[in-house]
Write a protein that holds these residues in place. Structure first.
Motif, PDB file in Angstrom:
ATOM      1  N   PHE A  46     -10.696  11.515   2.740  1.00  6.73           N
ATOM      2  CA  PHE A  46      -9.484  10.938   3.325  1.00  6.73           C
ATOM      3  C   PHE A  46      -9.313   9.469   2.947  1.00  6.73           C
ATOM      4  N   GLN A  47     -10.424   8.755   2.749  1.00  8.25           N
ATOM      5  CA  GLN A  47     -10.319   7.376   2.277  1.00  8.25           C
ATOM      6  C   GLN A  47      -9.794   7.341   0.845  1.00  8.25           C
ATOM      7  N   PHE A  48      -9.990   8.409   0.095  1.00 13.42           N
ATOM      8  CA  PHE A  48      -9.439   8.523  -1.250  1.00 13.42           C
ATOM      9  C   PHE A  48      -7.957   8.878  -1.216  1.00 13.42           C
ATOM     10  N   ILE A  49      -7.579   9.799  -0.340  1.00 13.18           N
ATOM     11  CA  ILE A  49      -6.205  10.296  -0.297  1.00 13.18           C
ATOM     12  C   ILE A  49      -5.233   9.269   0.294  1.00 13.18           C
ATOM     13  N   MET A  50      -5.632   8.594   1.364  1.00 12.66           N
ATOM     14  CA  MET A  50      -4.715   7.716   2.080  1.00 12.66           C
ATOM     15  C   MET A  50      -4.158   6.570   1.229  1.00 12.66           C
ATOM     16  N   PRO A  51      -4.972   5.891   0.410  1.00 10.25           N
ATOM     17  CA  PRO A  51      -4.381   4.838  -0.425  1.00 10.25           C
ATOM     18  C   PRO A  51      -3.340   5.372  -1.405  1.00 10.25           C
ATOM     19  N   LEU A  52      -3.534   6.600  -1.893  1.00 11.74           N
ATOM     20  CA  LEU A  52      -2.566   7.204  -2.802  1.00 11.74           C
ATOM     21  C   LEU A  52      -1.226   7.419  -2.099  1.00 11.74           C
ATOM     22  N   ILE A  53      -1.298   7.870  -0.852  1.00 10.23           N
ATOM     23  CA  ILE A  53      -0.073   8.072  -0.068  1.00 10.23           C
ATOM     24  C   ILE A  53       0.615   6.734   0.177  1.00 10.23           C
ATOM     25  N   GLY A  54      -0.172   5.728   0.567  1.00  7.50           N
ATOM     26  CA  GLY A  54       0.384   4.403   0.810  1.00  7.50           C
ATOM     27  C   GLY A  54       1.013   3.811  -0.438  1.00  7.50           C
ATOM     28  N   TRP A  55       0.345   3.984  -1.579  1.00  7.17           N
ATOM     29  CA  TRP A  55       0.871   3.471  -2.844  1.00  7.17           C
ATOM     30  C   TRP A  55       2.193   4.145  -3.198  1.00  7.17           C
ATOM     31  N   PHE A  56       2.272   5.454  -3.007  1.00  3.66           N
ATOM     32  CA  PHE A  56       3.498   6.188  -3.314  1.00  3.66           C
ATOM     33  C   PHE A  56       4.655   5.690  -2.456  1.00  3.66           C
ATOM     34  N   VAL A  57       4.393   5.493  -1.162  1.00  7.06           N
ATOM     35  CA  VAL A  57       5.446   5.004  -0.259  1.00  7.06           C
ATOM     36  C   VAL A  57       5.865   3.586  -0.661  1.00  7.06           C
ATOM     37  N   GLY A  58       4.859   2.728  -0.905  1.00  7.69           N
ATOM     38  CA  GLY A  58       5.165   1.344  -1.250  1.00  7.69           C
ATOM     39  C   GLY A  58       5.913   1.213  -2.557  1.00  7.69           C
ATOM     40  N   SER A  59       5.616   2.075  -3.518  1.00  3.74           N
ATOM     41  CA  SER A  59       6.255   1.975  -4.832  1.00  3.74           C
ATOM     42  C   SER A  59       7.751   2.280  -4.766  1.00  3.74           C
ATOM     43  N   GLN A  60       8.197   2.961  -3.718  1.00  2.15           N
ATOM     44  CA  GLN A  60       9.617   3.268  -3.560  1.00  2.15           C
ATOM     45  C   GLN A  60      10.425   2.022  -3.199  1.00  2.15           C
ATOM     46  N   PHE A  61       9.741   0.995  -2.671  1.00  2.00           N
ATOM     47  CA  PHE A  61      10.448  -0.198  -2.200  1.00  2.00           C
ATOM     48  C   PHE A  61      10.058  -1.455  -2.963  1.00  2.00           C
ATOM     49  N   ILE A  62       9.320  -1.295  -4.061  1.00  2.00           N
ATOM     50  CA  ILE A  62       8.784  -2.457  -4.761  1.00  2.00           C
ATOM     51  C   ILE A  62       9.884  -3.376  -5.289  1.00  2.00           C
ATOM     52  N   LEU A 124      -6.818   5.551   8.324  1.00  2.00           N
ATOM     53  CA  LEU A 124      -5.452   5.053   8.464  1.00  2.00           C
ATOM     54  C   LEU A 124      -5.321   3.637   7.899  1.00  2.00           C
ATOM     55  N   ASP A 125      -6.386   2.840   8.017  1.00  2.00           N
ATOM     56  CA  ASP A 125      -6.358   1.499   7.440  1.00  2.00           C
ATOM     57  C   ASP A 125      -6.182   1.583   5.923  1.00  2.00           C
ATOM     58  N   ALA A 126      -6.793   2.580   5.304  1.00  2.00           N
ATOM     59  CA  ALA A 126      -6.686   2.754   3.860  1.00  2.00           C
ATOM     60  C   ALA A 126      -5.254   3.086   3.454  1.00  2.00           C
ATOM     61  N   LEU A 127      -4.509   3.730   4.341  1.00  2.00           N
ATOM     62  CA  LEU A 127      -3.096   4.023   4.075  1.00  2.00           C
ATOM     63  C   LEU A 127      -2.312   2.721   3.924  1.00  2.00           C
ATOM     64  N   ALA A 128      -2.558   1.789   4.830  1.00  2.00           N
ATOM     65  CA  ALA A 128      -1.873   0.492   4.775  1.00  2.00           C
ATOM     66  C   ALA A 128      -2.295  -0.298   3.539  1.00  2.00           C
ATOM     67  N   VAL A 129      -3.575  -0.235   3.196  1.00  2.00           N
ATOM     68  CA  VAL A 129      -4.050  -0.943   2.005  1.00  2.00           C
ATOM     69  C   VAL A 129      -3.419  -0.332   0.751  1.00  2.00           C
ATOM     70  N   GLY A 130      -3.267   0.982   0.719  1.00  4.84           N
ATOM     71  CA  GLY A 130      -2.607   1.630  -0.405  1.00  4.84           C
ATOM     72  C   GLY A 130      -1.185   1.135  -0.582  1.00  4.84           C
ATOM     73  N   LEU A 131      -0.541   0.801   0.529  1.00  6.23           N
ATOM     74  CA  LEU A 131       0.811   0.241   0.464  1.00  6.23           C
ATOM     75  C   LEU A 131       0.804  -1.079  -0.303  1.00  6.23           C
ATOM     76  N   THR A 132      -0.216  -1.887  -0.095  1.00  6.32           N
ATOM     77  CA  THR A 132      -0.297  -3.168  -0.804  1.00  6.32           C
ATOM     78  C   THR A 132      -0.571  -2.980  -2.292  1.00  6.32           C
ATOM     79  N   PHE A 133      -1.216  -1.880  -2.654  1.00  7.32           N
ATOM     80  CA  PHE A 133      -1.507  -1.629  -4.070  1.00  7.32           C
ATOM     81  C   PHE A 133      -0.234  -1.520  -4.904  1.00  7.32           C
ATOM     82  N   ALA A 134       0.863  -1.088  -4.264  1.00  8.47           N
ATOM     83  CA  ALA A 134       2.122  -0.930  -4.986  1.00  8.47           C
ATOM     84  C   ALA A 134       2.652  -2.267  -5.491  1.00  8.47           C
ATOM     85  N   PHE A 135       2.205  -3.374  -4.863  1.00  3.03           N
ATOM     86  CA  PHE A 135       2.700  -4.696  -5.225  1.00  3.03           C
ATOM     87  C   PHE A 135       1.700  -5.486  -6.056  1.00  3.03           C
TER      88      PHE A 135
END
Length: 200
Positions: A46-62, A124-135
């Motif tokens: 789940f620590q692997f999957i969550m950043p990917l989800i966060g990155w995908f969401v974040g990349s939509q608004f980059i 869940l923290d990894a989800l938020a960090v994945g969001l930052t990866f998009a930027f």
């Protein structure tokens, strides 16, 4: 973001799972050794999957928020770090303490559903960090793999050494993890503002 920074973020994120793994390691018997492996695997997965989800969401608004993405990164990492520190000190969410309040260890069992819920909660923290990866200039697959592997390794250490490490280490692990996330977020912010040059 360098590999060292990604590794430090991974360690910070894994501290929550590490603390929970210590507590669960206290309650699992020798005959349930397979559950230690399953729990660690789920934490890593789940620590692997969550950043990917966060990155995908974040990349939509980059394109919309690229001008102030460094503030978003700083705020998210700082919030996560402060939250981890507060939980470890004020709310006493350490798994080892939770086990003490739920009765003797040998009267409880750790089921698959509970392990999945713990894995989701600690990732869940990894989800938020994945969001930052998009930027950031980050290979999200590489970063997510590192985060997942670090979480798996630290969870394995936690569950197998839990009975020797006890609640003390579990509580302070979250504090260390929180501080690491805050410092990484601060460094990224200062770099974008031109106040410091990359140190690591």
């Amino acid at each position: 973001m360098t590999l060292l920074e990604i590794f430090l973020v991974a360690v910070g994120l894994a501290m929550d799972a590490f603390g929970v793994a210590i507590g669960k390691g206290l309650m699992l018997t020798e005959g349930e050794s397979y559950k230690k492996i399953v729990l660690s695997f789920l934490f890593g997965l789940f620590q692997f999957i969550m950043p990917l989800i966060g990155w995908f969401v974040g990349s939509q608004f980059i394109d919309i928020i690229s001008e102030f993405d460094h503030w978003i990164i700083f705020i998210l990492l700082s919030y996560l770090g402060i939250s981890m520190i507060r939980q470890s000190r004020g709310e006493c969410t350490c798994a080892a303490h939770a086990e003490q309040s739920q009765g003797p260890v040998n009267e409880r069992t750790l089921g698959m559903w509970e392990m999945i819920m713990l894995a989701v909660a600690t990732s869940l923290d990894a989800l938020a960090v994945g969001l930052t990866f998009a930027f950031l200039s980050v290979n999200v697959w590489e970063a997510s793999s590192i985060i997942g592997l670090v979480a798996f390794a630290m969870s394995m250490i936690g569950v197998y050494l839990g009975k020797f490490m006890g609640r003390f280490v579990g509580e302070y692990a979250e504090i260390i993890g929180g501080v690491v996330l805050i410092l990484i977020g601060l460094k990224i912010l200062l770099q974008h503002l031109g106040i410091i040059v990359g140190l690591i």
